[in-house]
Design a protein around this motif. Structure first.
Motif, PDB file in Angstrom:
ATOM      1  N   ALA A 181      42.850  33.413  30.861  1.00  0.00           N
ATOM      2  CA  ALA A 181      42.307  32.490  31.868  1.00  0.00           C
ATOM      3  C   ALA A 181      43.249  32.263  33.043  1.00  0.00           C
ATOM      4  CB  ALA A 181      41.968  31.154  31.202  1.00  0.00           C
ATOM      5  N   TYR A 182      44.569  32.553  32.869  1.00  0.00           N
ATOM      6  CA  TYR A 182      45.466  32.317  33.999  1.00  0.00           C
ATOM      7  C   TYR A 182      45.330  33.373  35.094  1.00  0.00           C
ATOM      8  CZ  TYR A 182      49.147  35.375  31.754  1.00  0.00           C
ATOM      9  OH  TYR A 182      49.868  36.391  31.177  1.00  0.00           O
ATOM     10  N   LEU A 183      44.699  34.484  34.838  1.00  0.00           N
ATOM     11  CA  LEU A 183      44.551  35.506  35.881  1.00  0.00           C
ATOM     12  C   LEU A 183      43.356  35.187  36.787  1.00  0.00           C
ATOM     13  CD1 LEU A 183      45.252  38.942  34.122  1.00  0.00           C
ATOM     14  CD2 LEU A 183      46.840  37.453  35.382  1.00  0.00           C
ATOM     15  N   ARG A 184      43.561  35.351  38.076  1.00  0.00           N
ATOM     16  CA  ARG A 184      42.498  35.046  39.039  1.00  0.00           C
ATOM     17  C   ARG A 184      41.289  35.967  38.859  1.00  0.00           C
ATOM     18  NH1 ARG A 184      44.810  31.673  42.885  1.00  0.00           N
ATOM     19  NH2 ARG A 184      47.085  31.641  42.784  1.00  0.00           N
ATOM     20  N   ARG A 185      41.513  37.169  38.364  1.00  0.00           N
ATOM     21  CA  ARG A 185      40.446  38.156  38.218  1.00  0.00           C
ATOM     22  C   ARG A 185      39.535  37.866  37.017  1.00  0.00           C
ATOM     23  NH1 ARG A 185      42.585  43.911  36.487  1.00  0.00           N
ATOM     24  NH2 ARG A 185      40.520  44.043  35.579  1.00  0.00           N
ATOM     25  N   THR A 186      39.989  36.984  36.112  1.00  0.00           N
ATOM     26  CA  THR A 186      39.376  36.924  34.774  1.00  0.00           C
ATOM     27  C   THR A 186      37.926  36.448  34.768  1.00  0.00           C
ATOM     28  OG1 THR A 186      41.463  36.858  33.595  1.00  0.00           O
ATOM     29  CG2 THR A 186      39.614  35.835  32.484  1.00  0.00           C
ATOM     30  N   LEU A 187      37.547  35.563  35.714  1.00  0.00           N
ATOM     31  CA  LEU A 187      36.148  35.128  35.717  1.00  0.00           C
ATOM     32  C   LEU A 187      35.229  36.339  35.921  1.00  0.00           C
ATOM     33  CD1 LEU A 187      34.405  32.626  35.421  1.00  0.00           C
ATOM     34  CD2 LEU A 187      34.544  32.304  37.892  1.00  0.00           C
ATOM     35  N   ASP A 188      35.620  37.237  36.834  1.00  0.00           N
ATOM     36  CA  ASP A 188      34.814  38.455  37.059  1.00  0.00           C
ATOM     37  C   ASP A 188      34.801  39.330  35.810  1.00  0.00           C
ATOM     38  OD1 ASP A 188      34.261  37.721  39.613  1.00  0.00           O
ATOM     39  OD2 ASP A 188      35.883  38.911  40.520  1.00  0.00           O
ATOM     40  N   ASP A 189      35.970  39.444  35.142  1.00  0.00           N
ATOM     41  CA  ASP A 189      36.027  40.256  33.912  1.00  0.00           C
ATOM     42  C   ASP A 189      35.133  39.639  32.830  1.00  0.00           C
ATOM     43  OD1 ASP A 189      37.770  42.161  34.963  1.00  0.00           O
ATOM     44  OD2 ASP A 189      39.559  41.052  34.356  1.00  0.00           O
TER      45      ASP A 189
END
Ligand code: FAD
Length: 307
Positions: A166-174
């Motif tokens: 969850a700390y990665l900005r990309r994760t919602l898209d993933d």
């Protein structure tokens, strides 16, 4: 995430060979190691697994070792997983215990193809034993490679689990891309730059909840890896809102961390899976657990003087 000087100090010690030797050779540190690590051998890992399963918990086993830059060591890691899976099957624990694999431990830094081949051998053995594999997620420089390997593995073994941080900005898209599949959601354990990761813990928590909503709303099997009491409560509430039964998702926690809470959730009917690390390379893992919480450092220091 490193948020204070104590964490930085302990994480620096994690990479210090002299400190490693001092801790490893001190007999007094054995109890502390045992709290977080299920011993060095397959036999001790299987014994701990049996005890946890008896308490109504499920397990995912991690053979410790990462960042392998040598083929022979990658091969030893594969062999350890194959021996472990055989043993789990022989003692009838394979239905309750899967394995977690770090691609860096099976050769990712040498060659992505080697990591894929090695992970495929573990997936094939897991399938034969009646269980599954989850690919741990490591630092952000490996995310794309790990997701590529995951996609390949899922062609043959669609139940192979993914991990998203969850700390990665990309994760919602993933999460949107993987919502129909088996996904473990965690906050993320590596020191990442602000260019790719949220650094404010509150923002990480908010993103965890956004991602949890996407996974719970999708058709897959979400696995919520957190010890955070607020997130456990929010996930429970959101799962009811999405009409998920307790078999349709699971909570995951680390061996030795909030063991009472693990059993409380299981007693409420939730599926709770405990991440159980084992193996000779326990030192770096132990230091990361100590860095996560000052109370664990106090526990460690007490054990050093209490004998
Ligand atoms: P935090 O904000 O760290 O902690 C919230 C609260 O939980 C604390 O206030 C405390 O009450 C309790 N707590 C947390 N840690 C401890 C502790 N060590 N001892 C005692 N209490 C504690 N990270 C990755 O980057 N990749 C992975 O593949 C990965 N797999 C994981 C698998 C599982 C099953 C779990 C549980 C974690 C995994 N992690 C992974 C680690 C994860 O990203 C976090 O670093 C770690 O779980 C701490 O985050 P938290 O959600 O518990 O919240």
């Amino acid at each position: 995430m490193i948020v204070n000087p104590l964490r930085s100090l302990i994480l620096a010690a994690a990479g210090n060979e002299a400190v490693r030797r001092a801790v490893a050779s001190a007999p007094v540190s054995r109890d502390v190691v045992r709290r977080f690590v299920a011993g060095e051998t397959v036999a001790s890992a299987v014994e701990v697994t049996g005890d946890l399963v008896e308490d109504g918990l499920r397990v995912t086993l991690d053979y410790l070792g990462e960042d392998t830059t040598d083929r022979a060591r990658a091969e030893r890691t594969v062999q350890a997983y194959l021996a472990l899976l055989d043993r789990l099957h022989d003692v009838g624990l394979a239905a309750d215990a899967e394995v977690s694999v770090k691609l860096s431990a099976v050769g990712q830094a040498l060659d992505e193809r080697l990591a894929l081949d090695n992970a495929s051998r573990v997936c094939a053995a897991a399938e034969q034993c009646g269980t599954t594999v989850t690919l741990d997620m490591e630092d952000h420089t490996t995310t794309d490679s790990t997701l590529r390997v995951l996609a390949e593995l899922r062609r043959a073994w669609p139940d192979t689990g993914a991990v998203l941080q969850a700390y990665l900005r990309r994760t919602l898209d993933d999460c949107v891309a993987l919502a129909g599949t088996r996904v473990r959601l965690c906050k993320g354990a590596y020191a990442e730059p602000a260019s790719v990761a949220f650094v404010d813990p509150h923002e990480v928590d908010l993103n965890y909840v956004r991602c949890a909503n996407v996974l719970l709303g999708g058709g897959g099997y979400p696995m919520f890896a957190t010890h955070d009491p607020r997130l456990v409560e929010i996930v429970g509430e959101r799962s009811r809102w999405y009409g998920r039964s307790v078999e349709d998702f699971e909570f995951q926690m680390l061996y030795g961390v909030r063991p009472t809470e693990q059993r409380r959730l299981a007693a409420e009917g939730h599926v709770v899976r405990v991440y159980v690390p084992f193996g000779e390379q326990w030192y770096g893992y132990l230091m990361r657990r100590l860095a996560e919480r000052p109370a664990n450092v106090a526990f460690f220091l007490r054990s050093l003087v209490s004998r």
